[in-house]
Write a protein that holds these residues in place. Structure first.
Motif: not given
Length: 300
Positions: A288-294, A296-300
């Motif tokens: 879940q942390k990896k997905l949230v980091e991805k 975040a990288a998209t600007g969400l």
């Protein structure tokens, strides 16, 4: 005579002592007495009003009834004759040197005891017994659909059971009147009435504000972002579909019109309000942390 605020008429507070009430009446009766204001219709009317106010507030039982049930209900139970019965107005007026003569007019169609207020003495109406109030606990489901309850109360010195039909919409504070089931009259009059007053118990799912209901539903963070559909329980035991639109924020309140409690003597209902609680989780898994980091990288 039209209804009035007796405390305001005498110029005293609702916590006034007997002595303060008597002192206020003496002052006003002296001011408005017809022997001091002959031909003054306003003064005569004020003398009637202050005398009526004193007759009620100087009597412990009448004052309690007036304070408990308010002016409207009080005047439904007490006639003018009842109000002035046993009042000590004549004794007070004699202190002014009026010789017990209170003027040449009557109170509400004639003083019930003659003497100090003149007019022909009329047959005294019997005084009604005191009313009783029985507080009945109800559930929200009882209020929503109506029910029947058996209550036990003291009547004429013994326990009495009676089955009461509770109509839908009987929210906290609403009353049902059972005529003649109150206390016996000490003066040979009819018994008082019994009032069944509702008190709605706490509910694990809903809280009530008058006829509106409130509840909470919990959704995940992904559901708040993408939108979802949830099932909301109703107070009757059913379920409603509630669509949660994308981007719904934490503590958003949504309304389901007409799904609250029914209103007494009418077909309308209150509303059901649903507060959306977004659960963001206490601890993320590594995935879940990896997905949230991805994200975040998209600007969400």
């Amino acid at each position: 005579m039209s209804q009035q605020d007796y405390y305001q008429t005498l110029g005293v507070s609702k916590t006034a002592t007997d002595a303060e009430i008597k002192k206020a009446y003496r002052k006003l009766a002296m001011q408005y007495h017809p022997d001091h204001s002959k031909g003054n219709k306003h003064a005569e009317e004020m003398f009637k009003k202050v005398s009526e106010a004193y007759a009620v507030l100087s009597d412990k039982e009448k004052r309690q009834q007036y304070d408990t049930f308010g002016s409207t209900d009080f005047h439904q139970r007490y006639s003018q004759e009842d109000i002035f019965r046993n009042a000590d107005l004549g004794d007070i007026l004699k202190e002014f040197g009026f010789g017990g003569q209170g003027g040449r007019f009557s109170f509400g169609g004639g003083s019930p005891f003659g003497g100090p207020f003149g007019g022909r003495q009329r047959r005294q109406a019997p005084v009604k017994g005191s009313d009783l109030v029985y507080e009945l606990p109800l559930t929200l489901r009882d209020v929503a659909g109506g029910t029947s309850k058996t209550v036990t109360f003291q009547h004429q010195g013994r326990n009495e059971n009676i089955t009461v039909k509770i109509p839908p919409g009987m929210i906290t504070g609403k009353k049902l009147r059972l005529a003649g089931k109150g206390e016996q009259s000490s003066y040979g009059g009819p018994p008082g009435d019994l009032y069944i007053q509702s008190r709605v118990s706490a509910d694990p799912v809903f809280t009530a504000e008058e006829y509106d209901l409130h509840t909470t539903t919990t959704i995940r963070l992904s559901e708040s972002l993408l939108g979802t559909q949830v099932q909301i329980p109703t107070v009757e035991g059913g379920e409603l579909n509630l669509k949660i639109p994308p981007g719904t924020r934490h503590k958003t309140r949504m309304r389901l019109a007409g799904h609250g409690l029914p209103k007494m003597k009418g077909s309308k209902k209150g509303d059901l309000y649903v507060t959306v609680s977004v659960d963001i989780g206490n601890k993320l898994t590594s995935e879940q942390k990896k997905l949230v980091e991805k994200l975040a990288a998209t600007g969400l």
